[in-house]
Scaffold this motif. Structure first.
Motif, PDB file in Angstrom:
ATOM      1  N   ARG B   4       0.839  -1.173   0.000  1.00 16.67           N
ATOM      2  CA  ARG B   4       0.000   0.000   0.000  1.00 16.67           C
ATOM      3  C   ARG B   4       0.890   1.243   0.000  1.00 16.67           C
ATOM      4  O   ARG B   4       0.690   2.166  -0.763  1.00 16.67           O
ATOM      5  N   GLU B   5       1.883   1.228   0.885  1.00 16.55           N
ATOM      6  CA  GLU B   5       2.866   2.316   0.903  1.00 16.55           C
ATOM      7  C   GLU B   5       4.207   1.694   0.587  1.00 16.55           C
ATOM      8  O   GLU B   5       4.880   1.176   1.472  1.00 16.55           O
ATOM      9  N   ASP B  34       3.192   8.714  -1.378  1.00 16.59           N
ATOM     10  CA  ASP B  34       2.982   7.620  -0.428  1.00 16.59           C
ATOM     11  C   ASP B  34       4.191   6.719  -0.271  1.00 16.59           C
ATOM     12  O   ASP B  34       4.168   5.782   0.538  1.00 16.59           O
ATOM     13  N   ALA B  35       5.241   6.974  -1.050  1.00 12.25           N
ATOM     14  CA  ALA B  35       6.439   6.131  -0.925  1.00 12.25           C
ATOM     15  C   ALA B  35       7.026   6.287   0.471  1.00 12.25           C
ATOM     16  O   ALA B  35       7.014   7.362   1.057  1.00 12.25           O
TER      17      ALA B  35
ATOM     18  N   ARG C   4      -2.547  14.419   2.786  1.00 15.91           N
ATOM     19  CA  ARG C   4      -3.121  13.581   3.816  1.00 15.91           C
ATOM     20  C   ARG C   4      -2.062  13.364   4.910  1.00 15.91           C
ATOM     21  O   ARG C   4      -2.330  13.518   6.079  1.00 15.91           O
ATOM     22  N   GLU C   5      -0.846  13.019   4.490  1.00 20.05           N
ATOM     23  CA  GLU C   5       0.262  12.903   5.434  1.00 20.05           C
ATOM     24  C   GLU C   5       1.294  13.947   5.038  1.00 20.05           C
ATOM     25  O   GLU C   5       2.099  13.713   4.156  1.00 20.05           O
ATOM     26  N   ARG C  36       5.157  13.328   7.824  1.00 19.40           N
ATOM     27  CA  ARG C  36       6.217  12.527   7.204  1.00 19.40           C
ATOM     28  C   ARG C  36       7.480  13.344   7.208  1.00 19.40           C
ATOM     29  O   ARG C  36       7.598  14.316   6.471  1.00 19.40           O
TER      30      ARG C  36
END
Lengths: 262, 262, 262
Positions: B4-5, B34-35, C4-5, C36
């Motif tokens: 997912r990530e 998202d990495a 989102r993050e 993050r």
């Protein structure tokens, strides 16, 4: 550990040149890909438990409750010091019980677990890399929600031999340099609450620094100054310079800090 | 890449002083926010492919399957060595095909892609910073689920010239120092399975170290010792000291390790 | 900040030895566990604002829009330089207004906020660690979606004193070395668009380097060469060597770079 994406911090003397920290990260992520890995520091002076304990004491409390702190400065890896998980009121700390966690006060500690469960840790662990074989798996399993008691038996106490408290002498309060930072500032084992009524004069290995000041900007450039650092410890700096160079010291010099009442 | 990530590791000789790694991180996150970026190491000895290959060999397998490993030690950037993506049974490896990935056995490798698609990589790439212009974008796109074959044409083989296997001579088995870690330990190209029947005696550049031992704690402080390290390679250390200092070596010294049967 | 993050980058001269960066990470995560954190670099030369500004200029644009860039190289911590948040068309930059952000052009900047809100920052902040007491909390609150104007009053301008633009002289265009990277390459304040019509000859402190070339591979190993680096700045390197060693320079040498038309 109830974060959706649990935070695991890493503090080691493994440095940035080698892959040791990388392997630890891999092991944790292989167990729990949702773990959030955060570095505290890795270029600590090799094998210096006292310095690592000072750093960990000052840093670990900045993180949110539930954080898992994995810390490894372990000159005695492969000897009989126990690998432990310490649960405090707010955090989990994982690493060798060689004094590294001796800064934790007894009433902060909820329980201490010796990490030796045959179910979670291979019997065939290496003698040289417990970070990979014990500490990283422990952090990974813990972050998955496994109960600490599954990881091994409880014990009562932790090793506190590394933390040497300042002592009162006829000359004054005597402590030692426990940390030299990148800028050459000398942090001592003496905390704000240890210090006798002002005014006091500070000495490094018998050399007079001067009165305790509010900040390192209180003296001329190139001059040494003693003040309370942002962690509440007495520190000696040289304004726009390096106190380590000025006094010819490293963290392993074991330099004496004396505070004498005037 | 089905996380997912997705996890992308970074291994370079770019160091921590400059912004090169920071830019690589930015490029990847700009393509795929998202990495999950994870460092293996960045302070590798500059331009030393053999050392980087040893490190990558030992570290990459700790990560979960599907991890993308981006690795750049690239003295020939701008010359004709190909930028590649290697898909193995468990991982993706991205970097220059200059020998860095030569530790991968042919049967581990599923396919090799040359990263030259005009669609994904600008024709106007720099001659000096392929990590930014090719490798980081490749990792970013791959982590988004783009099929590797879209990134360029397949080729059959990878460059293996850097990995020099130990050779049998009349004196015994001869290998070389391929890695010197932060603590001054000397890791060699000789692995556990290469070693002839015990007992054997180990020499560094003709100087006798002694018998192969179980661990570096087997000798007195200050004395050298040979043992199998936690990656399965023969290593020479000095108990509580630095073997690199003891023997006057750096990783670029090209020191010979000899194992002679007794 | 609508990720989102949210991504928060960190750029400091705090180094990897001490826990200062670790504490900053902890403070941000304690405010926003979903942040993050991404490192740009931490081993910058201590107290060198010009070098940090060069690095930040080249790196910050690689990140996705909305990224928060926290940067701290702050020799004047505790003096009257303002702690600021700068909102540009694409990013937020947080740090001391001591010239560090002087590379931002006036039309990139949307607004500048002085970080002194009594609601968000303690009155009892330390004199030595604003990264912990002001900049990290500002980044944390911003990443939670708090409006920048809540963090303090707006001001019009930022400090640009550190960025010294190249000047035309009778000898030619004169700039200076602003960055020395790990490989000893000397990056200058002169950009591609400053350079007069070719051919030109480049000098370092009066020593002839030669014509401006396409790449550092254009000369024999061991020879110096001038070229435009991957950030668009004139740079001097030594092929397979260190220009810093060749010319005996460090980033604090204040070396002059001269470009003369032939």
């Amino acid at each position: 550990v109830n974060n959706r994406e649990p935070i695991i911090t890493l503090t080691t003397d493994f440095g940035g040149r080698d892959g040791y920290v990388g392997i630890v990260r891999g092991i944790i992520l292989a167990l729990n890909p949702d773990a959030r890995l955060v570095d505290i520091a890795h270029d600590l002076p090799p094998f210096n438990i006292e310095t690592a304990a000072y750093l960990l004491k000052n840093c670990h409390g900045a993180f949110p409750p539930g954080t898992v702190h994995l810390a490894v400065v372990d000159p005695g890896v492969g000897t009989d010091r126990a690998p432990v998980l310490i649960e405090t009121r707010s955090y989990y700390l994982i690493g060798p019980d060689n004094g590294l966690f001796g800064f934790l006060s007894p009433r902060e500690i909820r329980r201490v677990i010796v990490l030796n469960s045959g179910k979670y840790f291979s019997r065939d662990i290496s003698r040289t890399f417990h970070a990979r074989d014990i500490f990283a798996p422990a952090a990974g399993y813990l972050s998955l929600g496994i109960d600490p008691t599954e990881l091994g038996p409880a014990r009562n106490k932790i090793n506190r031999e590394v933390i040497v408290r300042p002592r009162r002498t006829s000359r004054g309060l005597v402590g030692r340099v426990v940390y030299v930072d990148r800028f050459g500032n000398l942090a001592s084992s003496i905390t704000e609450k240890n210090i006798p009524q002002l005014p006091v004069t500070v000495y490094v290995n018998g050399v007079r620094v001067g009165r305790l000041r509010k900040t390192f900007g209180s003296v001329k450039p190139g001059r040494p100054v003693a003040y309370i650092n942002s962690f509440g410890h007495l520190e000696i700096a040289v304004n726009r310079g390096s106190a380590a160079e000025y006094f010819g010291l490293t963290v392993s010099s074991g330099a004496e800090i004396l505070i004498a009442s005037d």
